[in-house]
Design a protein around this motif. Structure first.
Motif, PDB file in Angstrom:
ATOM      1  N   UNK A 117       0.392  -1.456   0.114  1.00 52.09           N
ATOM      2  CA  UNK A 117       0.512  -0.228   0.004  1.00 52.09           C
ATOM      3  C   UNK A 117       0.884   1.507   0.044  1.00 52.09           C
ATOM      4  N   UNK A 118       0.163   2.575  -0.640  1.00 51.37           N
ATOM      5  CA  UNK A 118       0.584   3.426  -0.262  1.00 51.37           C
ATOM      6  C   UNK A 118      -0.212   4.456   0.539  1.00 51.37           C
ATOM      7  N   UNK A 119       1.021   5.133   1.963  1.00 47.83           N
ATOM      8  CA  UNK A 119      -0.417   5.839   2.890  1.00 47.83           C
ATOM      9  C   UNK A 119       0.300   7.195   2.776  1.00 47.83           C
ATOM     10  N   UNK A 120      -0.638   8.083   3.102  1.00 49.68           N
ATOM     11  CA  UNK A 120      -0.146   9.323   3.665  1.00 49.68           C
ATOM     12  C   UNK A 120      -0.823   9.748   5.122  1.00 49.68           C
ATOM     13  N   UNK A 121      -0.307  10.349   5.846  1.00 52.50           N
ATOM     14  CA  UNK A 121      -0.352  10.591   6.915  1.00 52.50           C
ATOM     15  C   UNK A 121       0.858  11.408   8.274  1.00 52.50           C
ATOM     16  N   UNK A 122       0.729  11.668   9.201  1.00 49.11           N
ATOM     17  CA  UNK A 122       1.719  11.534  10.141  1.00 49.11           C
ATOM     18  C   UNK A 122       2.769  11.283  11.141  1.00 49.11           C
ATOM     19  N   UNK A 123       3.367  11.633  10.933  1.00 56.98           N
ATOM     20  CA  UNK A 123       4.213  10.838  12.397  1.00 56.98           C
ATOM     21  C   UNK A 123       4.142  11.281  13.934  1.00 56.98           C
ATOM     22  N   UNK A 124       4.100  10.570  15.068  1.00 52.42           N
ATOM     23  CA  UNK A 124       3.919  11.076  15.523  1.00 52.42           C
ATOM     24  C   UNK A 124       4.715   9.831  16.924  1.00 52.42           C
ATOM     25  N   UNK A 125       5.361  10.623  18.415  1.00 52.06           N
ATOM     26  CA  UNK A 125       5.537   9.643  19.123  1.00 52.06           C
ATOM     27  C   UNK A 125       4.182   9.057  20.290  1.00 52.06           C
ATOM     28  N   UNK A 126       3.903   7.525  20.295  1.00 49.66           N
ATOM     29  CA  UNK A 126       3.854   7.174  21.777  1.00 49.66           C
ATOM     30  C   UNK A 126       4.265   7.268  22.879  1.00 49.66           C
ATOM     31  N   UNK A 127       3.349   8.059  23.341  1.00 49.87           N
ATOM     32  CA  UNK A 127       4.349   8.892  24.834  1.00 49.87           C
ATOM     33  C   UNK A 127       4.468   7.302  26.059  1.00 49.87           C
ATOM     34  N   UNK A 128       3.709   6.557  26.186  1.00 46.43           N
ATOM     35  CA  UNK A 128       4.091   5.988  27.336  1.00 46.43           C
ATOM     36  C   UNK A 128       4.523   4.500  26.890  1.00 46.43           C
ATOM     37  N   UNK A 129       4.770   4.479  26.060  1.00 40.25           N
ATOM     38  CA  UNK A 129       5.221   3.331  25.701  1.00 40.25           C
ATOM     39  C   UNK A 129       7.065   3.705  24.750  1.00 40.25           C
ATOM     40  N   UNK A 130       7.039   5.051  24.582  1.00 39.56           N
ATOM     41  CA  UNK A 130       8.067   5.921  23.740  1.00 39.56           C
ATOM     42  C   UNK A 130       7.802   5.264  22.330  1.00 39.56           C
ATOM     43  N   UNK A 131       7.429   5.026  21.950  1.00 35.07           N
ATOM     44  CA  UNK A 131       7.267   4.868  20.685  1.00 35.07           C
ATOM     45  C   UNK A 131       6.492   5.583  19.152  1.00 35.07           C
ATOM     46  N   UNK A 132       7.597   5.671  18.488  1.00 31.30           N
ATOM     47  CA  UNK A 132       6.488   6.183  17.215  1.00 31.30           C
ATOM     48  C   UNK A 132       6.064   5.509  15.741  1.00 31.30           C
ATOM     49  N   UNK A 133       5.337   6.582  15.511  1.00 33.88           N
ATOM     50  CA  UNK A 133       4.403   5.453  14.474  1.00 33.88           C
ATOM     51  C   UNK A 133       3.245   6.516  13.436  1.00 33.88           C
ATOM     52  N   UNK A 134       2.969   6.232  12.561  1.00 35.78           N
ATOM     53  CA  UNK A 134       2.623   6.933  11.700  1.00 35.78           C
ATOM     54  C   UNK A 134       0.855   6.849  11.673  1.00 35.78           C
ATOM     55  N   UNK A 135       0.319   7.891  11.978  1.00 40.82           N
ATOM     56  CA  UNK A 135      -0.398   8.172  11.587  1.00 40.82           C
ATOM     57  C   UNK A 135      -1.612   8.294  10.404  1.00 40.82           C
ATOM     58  N   UNK A 136      -2.752   7.142   9.520  1.00 39.14           N
ATOM     59  CA  UNK A 136      -2.910   7.572   8.553  1.00 39.14           C
ATOM     60  C   UNK A 136      -3.650   7.923   8.067  1.00 39.14           C
ATOM     61  N   UNK A 137      -3.868   8.817   7.433  1.00 35.76           N
ATOM     62  CA  UNK A 137      -5.149   9.977   7.025  1.00 35.76           C
ATOM     63  C   UNK A 137      -5.221   9.336   5.703  1.00 35.76           C
TER      64      UNK A 137
END
Length: 447
Positions: A81-101
């Motif tokens: 797939x091809x995705x578009x979104x914004x990268x953020x950090x999930x603070x409780x686990x200190x993990x970064x992820x992309x929120x896809x819109x």
């Protein structure tokens, strides 16, 4: 080695994570990323959690329910797939992820993928089956139009109907034909027109456009509204090369709105031409049928003979058969009579009465022989018994006692006394006489 911490800024884990989050989110606020879907999870909340990966790395991703509603296809495990979104950090686990819109299959547009998926599913359910399609009325009187009131489609349809001077009742139900809510409005309009009734035909139409412009007619809601319609439906969406889900479900697909109007309304000349064509076909069919009937009649005439000759032949044949039947019956009866005589003679010789008579005579003879043999045998046995009784009587001790002898036994043992010494003075003895017994006491013994 001594570290100088007097001027160092000491951060908590939360503070450091928050700084990293601010840097990442400001730097990667709008990014495109391509990868393969793995670890796809869809919990009851409606959010989609997945991992995007390639050969060397992986990235956690999430599609929130609000954004997921706009996805036109169903993501699958292992799909590129091809995705578009914004990268953020999930603070409780200190993990970064992309929120896809936004997400689409790689190599094919999302709309096209959604089109194929819905088409396949509805086809399996039987919505495209020709057996459930309703026939269109030949001369409809009232037509319902579900289309945009300002689009090119309605102008084309009304132009054709006006040019052909069609005397039709036209009920226009205006709806948006693209954009948010268009599919729901189209489905609702069709349901409403079905509830009103008194319509012979429905036309669902809009002009040409891109796949996105026509997408309302690829929605499941519109397909199911067409399927449950009790009124026959013509789908006239886009240009001749455009196909939508509505086209497959409808009872008839028109390549354009203009063609739909031409299908519905025939000109007077077209009707006359059609009637003339049917009249010519009927005339030709009747001529051909009459000619075939004449040919068969000629064949029958040649093959038919004078019925009187046929009757005479049948009468002669009937007389012949009657004689043969009579002779056959006579021969059969004579044969049966001979066979009956033979059977009677055979039965007479084998009569059970005669045999019973012979058996009765034999039984009487055997009875006499049995009586004679039995009497002789019994006499022999009686004589033998009398002889044995005489012998036994002569040998019986009771006969000796009859001559004056006795039998003496010592009491109480009842021991037989054959010598005087076996019983001493004062002892009791039992003396058996010919008639009766004596109990005696010994006074004295001799010998």
């Amino acid at each position: 080695m001594t570290l100088n911490r007097s001027n160092a800024q000491i951060l908590s884990v939360s503070a450091l994570t928050r700084l990293i989050k601010q840097q990442i989110e400001s730097r990667f606020a709008d990014v495109w990323v391509e990868g393969e879907i793995s670890n796809l999870k869809i919990p009851s909340s409606g959010h989609l959690y997945l991992t995007l990966k390639d050969e060397n790395a992986q990235l956690r991703a999430v599609i929130f329910r609000a954004s997921g509603r706009s996805i036109k296809f169903v993501p699958r495990e292992g799909q590129q797939v091809l995705c578009r979104g914004r990268v953020t950090v999930y603070e409780p686990r200190g993990e970064y992820q992309i929120v896809i819109d936004y997400i689409e299959p790689r190599g094919v547009g999302a709309l096209q993928a959604a089109f194929e998926q819905l088409k396949e599913r509805l086809q399996k359910e039987g919505l495209f089956d020709s057996s459930r399609k309703k026939p269109l009325p030949v001369f409809p009187q009232r037509i319902g139009l579900v289309t945009s009131p300002t689009g090119a489609a309605i102008r084309d349809i009304l132009k054709v109907l006006g040019r052909r001077r069609a005397r039709l009742g036209i009920l226009i139900h205006p709806v948006p034909v693209q954009g948010e809510g268009a599919a729901a409005a189209i489905a609702s309009a069709m349901d409403e027109l079905n509830e009103r009734g008194r319509l012979d035909l429905l036309i669902v139409s809009r002009g040409g456009g891109s796949l996105e412009d026509l997408w309302a007619f690829n929605e499941e809601a519109v397909a199911r509204a067409i399927f449950r319609s009790k009124i026959p439906v013509i789908s006239a969406v886009g240009h001749e090369g455009d196909y939508t889900i509505a086209d497959f479900v409808a009872d008839l697909r028109a390549p354009t709105p203009t063609a739909a109007a031409e299908m519905v309304v025939r000109t007077r000349k077209e009707c006359q031409d059609q009637l003339e064509f049917q009249r010519a076909r009927l005339d030709q069919s009747m001529r051909h049928g009459l000619e075939m009937a004449r040919s068969r009649l000629r064949v029958y005439q040649r093959s038919l003979r004078d019925p009187r000759k046929a009757i005479e032949a049948h009468l002669l044949r009937l007389d012949e058969l009657d004689g043969r039947i009579r002779q056959g019956l006579f021969n059969a009866m004579r044969h049966q009579a001979q066979r009956l005589t033979h059977v009677r003679e055979s039965l007479r010789h084998r009569s059970p009465v005669e045999r019973l008579r012979r058996l009765a005579s034999r039984a009487q003879e055997l009875t006499k022989q049995f009586e004679l043999q039995t009497g002789f045998y019994l006499r022999q046995k009686r004589n033998r018994l009398e002889s044995l009784l005489t012998t036994m009587d002569s040998l019986s001790p009771l006969a000796i006692l009859n001559r004056g002898y006795s039998i003496t036994r010592k009491l109480p043992e009842m021991t037989l006394i054959k010598e005087a010494r076996l019983a001493g003075p004062g002892e009791q003895v039992h003396v058996r006489l010919h008639r009766g017994s004596l109990i005696c006491r010994v006074e004295e013994t001799e010998g």
